[in-house]
Motif scaffolding. Sequence first.
Motif, PDB file in Angstrom:
ATOM      1  N   ALA A  37      -2.798   4.753  18.584  1.00 42.11           N
ATOM      2  CA  ALA A  37      -1.622   5.790  18.377  1.00 42.11           C
ATOM      3  C   ALA A  37      -2.182   6.306  16.614  1.00 42.11           C
ATOM      4  CB  ALA A  37      -0.145   6.461  18.715  1.00 42.11           C
ATOM      5  N   TYR A  38      -2.164   7.601  16.514  1.00 40.03           N
ATOM      6  CA  TYR A  38      -2.632   8.180  15.184  1.00 40.03           C
ATOM      7  C   TYR A  38      -0.878   8.354  14.657  1.00 40.03           C
ATOM      8  CZ  TYR A  38      -7.512   8.500  14.740  1.00 40.03           C
ATOM      9  OH  TYR A  38      -8.458   8.485  14.865  1.00 40.03           O
ATOM     10  N   LEU A  39      -0.137   8.754  13.675  1.00 42.42           N
ATOM     11  CA  LEU A  39       1.104   9.311  13.345  1.00 42.42           C
ATOM     12  C   LEU A  39       0.778  10.296  11.944  1.00 42.42           C
ATOM     13  CD1 LEU A  39       0.843   5.338  13.991  1.00 42.42           C
ATOM     14  CD2 LEU A  39       2.780   5.829  14.401  1.00 42.42           C
ATOM     15  N   ARG A  40       2.061  10.284  11.814  1.00 44.42           N
ATOM     16  CA  ARG A  40       1.946  11.335  11.034  1.00 44.42           C
ATOM     17  C   ARG A  40       3.431  10.880   9.638  1.00 44.42           C
ATOM     18  NH1 ARG A  40       3.712  15.074  15.340  1.00 44.42           N
ATOM     19  NH2 ARG A  40       2.383  16.723  15.273  1.00 44.42           N
ATOM     20  N   VAL A  41       3.219  11.371   8.374  1.00 43.28           N
ATOM     21  CA  VAL A  41       3.955  10.421   7.450  1.00 43.28           C
ATOM     22  C   VAL A  41       5.563  11.389   7.219  1.00 43.28           C
ATOM     23  CG1 VAL A  41       4.252   9.749   5.073  1.00 43.28           C
ATOM     24  CG2 VAL A  41       2.166   9.014   6.163  1.00 43.28           C
ATOM     25  N   LEU A  42       6.378  11.333   7.753  1.00 43.36           N
ATOM     26  CA  LEU A  42       7.747  11.614   7.584  1.00 43.36           C
ATOM     27  C   LEU A  42       8.223  11.517   6.167  1.00 43.36           C
ATOM     28  CD1 LEU A  42       9.332  11.865  10.796  1.00 43.36           C
ATOM     29  CD2 LEU A  42       7.419  13.314  10.200  1.00 43.36           C
TER      30      LEU A  42
ATOM     31  N   VAL B 192       0.766  -1.200  -0.307  1.00 46.35           N
ATOM     32  CA  VAL B 192       0.138   0.349   0.610  1.00 46.35           C
ATOM     33  C   VAL B 192       1.309   0.937  -0.049  1.00 46.35           C
ATOM     34  CG1 VAL B 192      -1.792   1.694   1.623  1.00 46.35           C
ATOM     35  CG2 VAL B 192      -1.861  -1.149   1.470  1.00 46.35           C
ATOM     36  N   GLN B 193       0.589   2.242  -1.024  1.00 45.47           N
ATOM     37  CA  GLN B 193       1.616   3.382  -1.214  1.00 45.47           C
ATOM     38  C   GLN B 193       0.902   4.537   0.412  1.00 45.47           C
ATOM     39  OE1 GLN B 193       3.967   4.438  -3.117  1.00 45.47           O
ATOM     40  NE2 GLN B 193       3.772   1.814  -3.630  1.00 45.47           N
ATOM     41  N   VAL B 194       1.767   4.949   0.739  1.00 38.90           N
ATOM     42  CA  VAL B 194       1.593   5.608   2.059  1.00 38.90           C
ATOM     43  C   VAL B 194       2.327   7.286   1.284  1.00 38.90           C
ATOM     44  CG1 VAL B 194       1.726   6.202   3.990  1.00 38.90           C
ATOM     45  CG2 VAL B 194       1.948   3.767   3.388  1.00 38.90           C
ATOM     46  N   ARG B 195       1.292   8.072   1.539  1.00 37.70           N
ATOM     47  CA  ARG B 195       1.843   9.841   1.590  1.00 37.70           C
ATOM     48  C   ARG B 195       1.109  10.590   3.008  1.00 37.70           C
ATOM     49  NH1 ARG B 195      -3.696   9.322  -2.195  1.00 37.70           N
ATOM     50  NH2 ARG B 195      -5.058   9.624   0.041  1.00 37.70           N
TER      51      ARG B 195
ATOM     52  N   VAL C  77      10.099   3.670  12.341  1.00 31.85           N
ATOM     53  CA  VAL C  77      10.693   3.202  10.367  1.00 31.85           C
ATOM     54  C   VAL C  77      10.156   1.731  10.310  1.00 31.85           C
ATOM     55  CG1 VAL C  77      12.990   2.424   8.941  1.00 31.85           C
ATOM     56  CG2 VAL C  77      13.121   4.335  11.485  1.00 31.85           C
ATOM     57  N   VAL C  78       9.698   1.840   8.815  1.00 33.01           N
ATOM     58  CA  VAL C  78       9.013   0.200   8.326  1.00 33.01           C
ATOM     59  C   VAL C  78       9.212   0.592   7.109  1.00 33.01           C
ATOM     60  CG1 VAL C  78       6.474  -0.511   8.715  1.00 33.01           C
ATOM     61  CG2 VAL C  78       6.827   0.981   9.971  1.00 33.01           C
ATOM     62  N   GLY C  79      10.366  -0.293   6.738  1.00 35.99           N
ATOM     63  CA  GLY C  79      10.482  -0.547   5.055  1.00 35.99           C
ATOM     64  C   GLY C  79      11.455   0.960   5.406  1.00 35.99           C
ATOM     65  N   ASP C  80      10.635   1.717   3.989  1.00 35.57           N
ATOM     66  CA  ASP C  80      10.897   3.148   3.467  1.00 35.57           C
ATOM     67  C   ASP C  80      10.238   3.817   4.145  1.00 35.57           C
ATOM     68  OD1 ASP C  80       8.765   2.172   2.552  1.00 35.57           O
ATOM     69  OD2 ASP C  80       9.938   2.615  -0.110  1.00 35.57           O
ATOM     70  N   VAL C  81       9.462   3.521   4.502  1.00 35.23           N
ATOM     71  CA  VAL C  81       9.025   5.237   5.723  1.00 35.23           C
ATOM     72  C   VAL C  81       8.742   4.901   6.851  1.00 35.23           C
ATOM     73  CG1 VAL C  81       6.224   5.593   6.261  1.00 35.23           C
ATOM     74  CG2 VAL C  81       6.434   3.526   3.765  1.00 35.23           C
ATOM     75  N   VAL C  82       8.594   6.208   6.751  1.00 33.70           N
ATOM     76  CA  VAL C  82       9.115   6.757   8.473  1.00 33.70           C
ATOM     77  C   VAL C  82       8.195   7.197   9.273  1.00 33.70           C
ATOM     78  CG1 VAL C  82      10.617   8.068   9.943  1.00 33.70           C
ATOM     79  CG2 VAL C  82      11.936   7.208   7.594  1.00 33.70           C
ATOM     80  N   LEU C  83       7.336   7.382  10.165  1.00 33.22           N
ATOM     81  CA  LEU C  83       6.451   7.516  10.685  1.00 33.22           C
ATOM     82  C   LEU C  83       6.526   8.184  11.852  1.00 33.22           C
ATOM     83  CD1 LEU C  83       4.435   4.606  10.139  1.00 33.22           C
ATOM     84  CD2 LEU C  83       4.171   6.791   9.178  1.00 33.22           C
TER      85      LEU C  83
END
Length: 213
Positions: free
Chosen positions: A147-152, A30-33, A108-114
């Motif tokens: 928890a809510y998270l931002r997409v960094l 799933v793509q994250v933005r 850090v989840v794969g290439d995503v930072v939250l």
Amino acid sequence: MLSVNVGERRSIAAKSGTSGIDKRPAEGPVQVRAPGPKGVGGSGLVGDHISDTANHGGDDQAVYAYAREDLDAWERDLGRPLANGTFGENLTTAGVDVNGAVIGERWVVGDVVLQVSCPRIPCVTFAVWVGEQKWLPRFTRARVPGAYLRVLTPGTLTAGAEVRVADVPAHGVTVATAFAAFTTEPELLPLLQGVPELPREDSEAVARRLAKH
């Protein structure tokens, strides 16, 4: 991370009339933005619907995480199965202390930072969806809000990816503490004054409530 969950637009007997709270595990990546500000931006997950963008979604509530361990406890309490995504969470985690996460810490989840931003405060739509009597006070008393998270850093999320906790702020204020302060223990609100990573609207609410006292 056990699953990445997205919800389609569905009818629900709540004020908005529709909701994406019925989230189900995605079959693939799933793509994250970073979705943009609340009121304009929606979910951080592509394909995940949010109806009430005035109160949900946006950069500070881009992704919602809930622990499988807490869902399991609710299964025992409610006496019925709860599939991943049942609480409207985008990420169903395992082995991650979601409620003990410090506001502002990074995942850090794969290439995503939250980045952990704030606890979930239960709403009427959630109560309608779960369908249990006095659900809002029951959920509040349990103090496991998720928890809510931002997409960094945008990227791709996939079920089974490891969640690595990094960059934990020194202030030490956790999701559970913030939730208690906002709900049942307002005497804890002063602790939130020194938390720069809280959403601006939450910081403003803290300042208003403290000014009254």
